[in-house]
Design an enzyme around this catalytic site. Structure first.
Site, PDB file in Angstrom:
ATOM      1  N   LYS A 132      48.048  40.244  22.107  1.00 33.16           N
ATOM      2  CA  LYS A 132      47.736  38.931  22.427  1.00 33.16           C
ATOM      3  C   LYS A 132      46.704  38.805  23.577  1.00 33.16           C
ATOM      4  O   LYS A 132      47.135  39.121  24.885  1.00 33.16           O
ATOM      5  CB  LYS A 132      49.111  38.024  22.950  1.00 33.16           C
ATOM      6  CG  LYS A 132      48.785  36.910  22.811  1.00 33.16           C
ATOM      7  CD  LYS A 132      49.580  36.039  23.914  1.00 33.16           C
ATOM      8  CE  LYS A 132      49.197  36.094  25.241  1.00 33.16           C
ATOM      9  NZ  LYS A 132      47.969  35.477  25.467  1.00 33.16           N
ATOM     10  N   GLY A 161      47.795  41.921  33.958  1.00 31.86           N
ATOM     11  CA  GLY A 161      47.351  40.816  34.177  1.00 31.86           C
ATOM     12  C   GLY A 161      47.883  40.339  35.764  1.00 31.86           C
ATOM     13  O   GLY A 161      47.725  41.290  36.673  1.00 31.86           O
ATOM     14  N   SER A 162      48.174  39.195  35.965  1.00 31.46           N
ATOM     15  CA  SER A 162      48.452  38.496  37.196  1.00 31.46           C
ATOM     16  C   SER A 162      50.049  39.206  37.875  1.00 31.46           C
ATOM     17  O   SER A 162      50.730  39.226  36.685  1.00 31.46           O
ATOM     18  CB  SER A 162      48.262  37.375  37.582  1.00 31.46           C
ATOM     19  OG  SER A 162      49.401  36.624  36.756  1.00 31.46           O
ATOM     20  N   VAL A 214      53.101  36.884  36.579  1.00 30.40           N
ATOM     21  CA  VAL A 214      53.387  36.818  35.159  1.00 30.40           C
ATOM     22  C   VAL A 214      53.956  38.348  34.699  1.00 30.40           C
ATOM     23  O   VAL A 214      54.780  38.555  34.061  1.00 30.40           O
ATOM     24  CB  VAL A 214      52.112  36.552  34.201  1.00 30.40           C
ATOM     25  CG1 VAL A 214      52.459  36.801  32.770  1.00 30.40           C
ATOM     26  CG2 VAL A 214      51.459  34.837  34.581  1.00 30.40           C
ATOM     27  N   GLY A 215      53.340  39.286  35.286  1.00 27.35           N
ATOM     28  CA  GLY A 215      53.655  40.525  35.116  1.00 27.35           C
ATOM     29  C   GLY A 215      55.081  40.839  35.339  1.00 27.35           C
ATOM     30  O   GLY A 215      55.936  41.723  34.558  1.00 27.35           O
ATOM     31  N   GLU A 244      50.216  46.393  34.748  1.00 32.21           N
ATOM     32  CA  GLU A 244      49.186  46.632  35.710  1.00 32.21           C
ATOM     33  C   GLU A 244      48.794  45.296  36.203  1.00 32.21           C
ATOM     34  O   GLU A 244      48.418  44.483  35.521  1.00 32.21           O
ATOM     35  CB  GLU A 244      48.251  47.530  34.960  1.00 32.21           C
ATOM     36  CG  GLU A 244      48.340  49.030  34.744  1.00 32.21           C
ATOM     37  CD  GLU A 244      48.780  49.601  35.732  1.00 32.21           C
ATOM     38  OE1 GLU A 244      48.345  49.375  37.133  1.00 32.21           O
ATOM     39  OE2 GLU A 244      49.487  50.562  35.501  1.00 32.21           O
ATOM     40  N   CYS A 277      40.314  44.088  39.001  1.00 34.53           N
ATOM     41  CA  CYS A 277      41.599  44.014  39.855  1.00 34.53           C
ATOM     42  C   CYS A 277      41.264  45.217  40.784  1.00 34.53           C
ATOM     43  O   CYS A 277      42.202  45.221  41.709  1.00 34.53           O
ATOM     44  CB  CYS A 277      42.611  44.839  38.973  1.00 34.53           C
ATOM     45  SG  CYS A 277      42.153  46.228  37.805  1.00 34.53           S
ATOM     46  N   GLU A 328      45.809  37.972  46.033  1.00 32.46           N
ATOM     47  CA  GLU A 328      44.648  38.191  45.400  1.00 32.46           C
ATOM     48  C   GLU A 328      43.869  36.846  45.142  1.00 32.46           C
ATOM     49  O   GLU A 328      44.525  35.987  44.659  1.00 32.46           O
ATOM     50  CB  GLU A 328      44.916  39.029  44.137  1.00 32.46           C
ATOM     51  CG  GLU A 328      43.641  39.337  43.215  1.00 32.46           C
ATOM     52  CD  GLU A 328      44.169  39.892  41.848  1.00 32.46           C
ATOM     53  OE1 GLU A 328      44.981  39.094  41.199  1.00 32.46           O
ATOM     54  OE2 GLU A 328      43.624  40.840  41.332  1.00 32.46           O
TER      55      GLU A 328
HETATM   56  P1  NAD Z   1      47.429  36.370  33.765  1.00 35.48           P
HETATM   57  O1  NAD Z   1      48.493  36.920  34.403  1.00 35.48           O
HETATM   58  O2  NAD Z   1      47.177  34.734  33.833  1.00 35.48           O
HETATM   59  O3  NAD Z   1      47.363  36.566  32.172  1.00 35.48           O
HETATM   60  C1  NAD Z   1      47.362  37.752  31.618  1.00 35.48           C
HETATM   61  C2  NAD Z   1      48.020  37.455  30.103  1.00 35.48           C
HETATM   62  O4  NAD Z   1      49.471  37.293  30.215  1.00 35.48           O
HETATM   63  C3  NAD Z   1      47.259  36.602  29.376  1.00 35.48           C
HETATM   64  O5  NAD Z   1      47.260  37.181  28.001  1.00 35.48           O
HETATM   65  C4  NAD Z   1      48.178  35.541  29.267  1.00 35.48           C
HETATM   66  O6  NAD Z   1      48.143  34.477  28.316  1.00 35.48           O
HETATM   67  C5  NAD Z   1      49.422  36.211  29.063  1.00 35.48           C
HETATM   68  N1  NAD Z   1      50.782  35.341  29.739  1.00 35.48           N
HETATM   69  C6  NAD Z   1      50.714  34.246  30.496  1.00 35.48           C
HETATM   70  N2  NAD Z   1      51.856  33.802  30.677  1.00 35.48           N
HETATM   71  C7  NAD Z   1      52.791  34.746  29.866  1.00 35.48           C
HETATM   72  C8  NAD Z   1      54.286  34.751  29.837  1.00 35.48           C
HETATM   73  N3  NAD Z   1      54.985  33.915  30.314  1.00 35.48           N
HETATM   74  N4  NAD Z   1      54.796  35.925  29.070  1.00 35.48           N
HETATM   75  C9  NAD Z   1      53.776  36.825  28.714  1.00 35.48           C
HETATM   76  N5  NAD Z   1      52.603  36.423  28.692  1.00 35.48           N
HETATM   77  C10 NAD Z   1      52.186  35.732  29.418  1.00 35.48           C
HETATM   78  O7  NAD Z   1      46.071  37.155  34.126  1.00 35.48           O
HETATM   79  P2  NAD Z   1      44.607  36.685  33.797  1.00 35.48           P
HETATM   80  O8  NAD Z   1      44.311  35.469  34.677  1.00 35.48           O
HETATM   81  O9  NAD Z   1      44.178  36.767  32.360  1.00 35.48           O
HETATM   82  O10 NAD Z   1      43.795  38.120  34.626  1.00 35.48           O
HETATM   83  C11 NAD Z   1      43.418  38.175  35.864  1.00 35.48           C
HETATM   84  C12 NAD Z   1      44.552  39.331  36.538  1.00 35.48           C
HETATM   85  O11 NAD Z   1      44.897  40.208  35.823  1.00 35.48           O
HETATM   86  C13 NAD Z   1      44.124  39.382  38.098  1.00 35.48           C
HETATM   87  O12 NAD Z   1      45.432  39.143  38.754  1.00 35.48           O
HETATM   88  C14 NAD Z   1      43.930  41.029  38.056  1.00 35.48           C
HETATM   89  O13 NAD Z   1      44.049  41.595  39.288  1.00 35.48           O
HETATM   90  C15 NAD Z   1      44.554  41.347  36.707  1.00 35.48           C
HETATM   91  N6  NAD Z   1      44.096  42.706  36.420  1.00 35.48           N
HETATM   92  C16 NAD Z   1      44.728  43.983  36.603  1.00 35.48           C
HETATM   93  C17 NAD Z   1      44.157  44.942  36.009  1.00 35.48           C
HETATM   94  C18 NAD Z   1      45.108  46.475  36.256  1.00 35.48           C
HETATM   95  O14 NAD Z   1      44.547  47.346  35.682  1.00 35.48           O
HETATM   96  N7  NAD Z   1      45.936  46.435  37.266  1.00 35.48           N
HETATM   97  C19 NAD Z   1      43.194  44.830  35.238  1.00 35.48           C
HETATM   98  C20 NAD Z   1      42.401  43.717  34.987  1.00 35.48           C
HETATM   99  C21 NAD Z   1      43.048  42.512  35.623  1.00 35.48           C
END
Ligand code: NAD
Length: 454
Positions: free
Chosen positions: A156, A206-207, A210-211, A228, A262, A352
């Site tokens: 997804k 992701g963020s 959410v993570g 991550e 990130c 961040e």
């Molecule tokens: P986000 O957390 O908003 O979304 C990430 C994913 O989670 C998306 O696919 C989103 O649709 C999904 N999501 C949202 N709510 C959810 C839920 N309740 N349950 C399951 N999935 C859900 O992040 P973003 O804005 O897409 O990406 C930017 C973030 O990603 C930044 O914080 C960045 O630091 C991080 N990031 C981390 C790494 C790493 O390897 N550490 C790499 C790239 C990006």
């Protein structure tokens, strides 16, 4: 719900609009992936390796098209988009070798005859949830190792990067990947939650907020999960550094791709006498970063959050050394920005922001610089700039980051090495490299005794 992705450089350009399929469709896709998994695993190492190689070839054959799509959908500067496509192909090729790796070891029994084996087996269906900022590379560095060792996957992607992920799945299918082996389902939180609820192993990037929820839900079900998350990355510049080189690296790490990595640098810590020359060199270097290196941020909301943070820092006494404004033009742009005198509790030093903005902080010596650098739970990547190997190694030992880069930008790491953060920036096993093969497999211990023995 309709998933839409817009061109951040030209928001009037609608890249994709598609209906989110809902939780039931996610459960059905996981069911089909589970059915496909036994055949995919049984197809054997050579077949899986060949399939992954064909995907690499397809990515290379469509490199120009994929590069243009990344630029259009997420606003990544052209050179970085081209690099991401090349990296995507390289990752598929790297993991195409993995099916031939040993999947366990042979051990001597503690006593008596027989043979002890360990074997690593796939879990089943990998649920992959990805952010928008590396729209091909992150889906690939999750899917490729998972598939190599015999799992199937349901991905997804982030809504903002849906077109890129769907195109990758199309190319994989056209390259002969059997149906159900890699499914891309557009969606938002509802589909993400349903995937975490149904998959046999979960990989999330992701963020942080959410993570953490994803980790909680997956561990509650007892399935393996890696996450991550965001970073609040520091760069330490020592007085003996090559200041011009450090400034160029920092400008790239702060403002490259508008700081939306990130591993981007958001806190620059200048030690002792490095402060004044670094301040001047960095202001100059950031002034030279143009659109071909920076580009827009992902959304109007992201732009407004960034400019709001600069305004509130200013109101609390911060000095804008360069940037801080929104250029007069279409698209969601923010100038590369450097701030000094930002109070310790201001959000720019605690959270961040994912934009081309950094704060400059003085430190009396290396000890204070390390305390400042470690003063965050979001410890992903840190860079150290010094001519002294002793200093660099001492700093690397004491920094809480998952990745430390010496005389290099904090952003960027080779795809065949483990990738991840320390403290709150990461949960579970590392991604990438051989570490990813372990994450997507469970170890089994097999004891073999001679038939007819005592
Ligand atoms: P986000 O957390 O908003 O979304 C990430 C994913 O989670 C998306 O696919 C989103 O649709 C999904 N999501 C949202 N709510 C959810 C839920 N309740 N349950 C399951 N999935 C859900 O992040 P973003 O804005 O897409 O990406 C930017 C973030 O990603 C930044 O914080 C960045 O630091 C991080 N990031 C981390 C790494 C790493 O390897 N550490 C790499 C790239 C990006």
């Amino acid at each position: 719900m309709t998933i839409t992705s817009l061109n951040p450089a030209d928001p009037a350009d609608l890249v994709l609009a598609v209906e989110a399929p809902g939780a039931q469709a996610v459960r059905a896709a996981v069911g089909r992936a589970r059915t496909a998994q036994a055949g995919w695993h049984a197809a054997g190492a050579a077949a899986r390796s060949a399939a992954l190689t064909r995907i690499a070839e397809a990515v290379e054959a469509h490199a120009d098209e994929l590069t243009a799509l990344i630029v259009r959908e997420v606003g990544k500067p052209l050179a970085e988009a081209r690099g991401e496509v090349a990296r995507t192909a390289a990752i598929w090729r790297y993991y195409a070798q993995a099916p031939f790796e040993p999947s366990g070891a042979v051990h001597e029994p503690a006593a008596g005859p027989g043979l002890l084996l360990t074997r690593r087996r796939p879990y089943g269906v990998a649920g992959l949830i990805t952010p928008w900022n590396f729209p091909l590379a992150i889906p690939t560095w999750k899917a490729a190792p998972g598939l190599a060792v015999g799992n199937t996957a349901v991905l997804k992607p982030a809504p903002e990067a849906t077109a890129c992920a769907l195109r990758l799945a199309e190319l994989a299918a056209a390259a002969g990947l059997p149906e159900g082996v890699l499914t891309v389902l557009p969606g938002g939180a509802e589909e993400g939650e349903a995937l975490v609820d149904a998959a046999d192993v979960v990989s999330f990037t992701g963020s942080t907020g959410v993570g953490r929820a994803v980790v909680h839900a997956a561990t509650g079900r007892g399935v393996p999960v890696q996450a991550e998350l965001g970073g609040l990355n520091a760069a330490l510049v020592l007085p003996d550094a090559d200041i011009e080189q450090a400034a160029a690296h920092l400008a790239a790490a702060i403002a490259g791709y508008a700081g939306q990595k990130c591993t981007a640098t958001s806190r620059v810590i200048a030690v002792g006498e490095a402060y004044e020359p670094l301040r001047a060199a960095l202001v100059k270097a950031l002034g030279l970063v143009d659109d071909t290196a920076c580009g827009p941020v992902i959304s109007a909301a992201a732009r407004d959050r960034l400019t709001g943070a600069v305004a509130s820092a200013r109101a609390e006494g911060a000095t804008v050394l360069t940037g801080g404004a929104v250029p007069e033009r279409a698209g969601w742009y923010v100038e590369p920005t450097l701030l000094a005198d930002v109070p310790a509790e201001h959000p720019l030093r605690r959270e961040e922001f994912f934009g081309p903005i950094a704060v400059l902080l003085p430190a009396a010596d290396l000890d204070e610089a390390i305390v400042l650098a470690n003063d965050t739970p979001h410890s992903l990547a840190t860079s150290v700039h010094s001519r002294s190997l002793d200093t660099a190694l001492a700093a690397a030992d004491r920094l809480d980051a998952g990745m430390i880069r010496v005389n290099a930008p904090s952003s960027g790491v080779d795809f065949h090495l483990p990738f991840g953060g320390a403290k709150g920036a990461s949960h579970g096993d590392r991604e990438q490299g051989r570490a990813a093969l372990d994450f997507y497999t469970a170890s089994r211990t097999v004891t073999l005794l001679p038939a007819g023995g005592a």
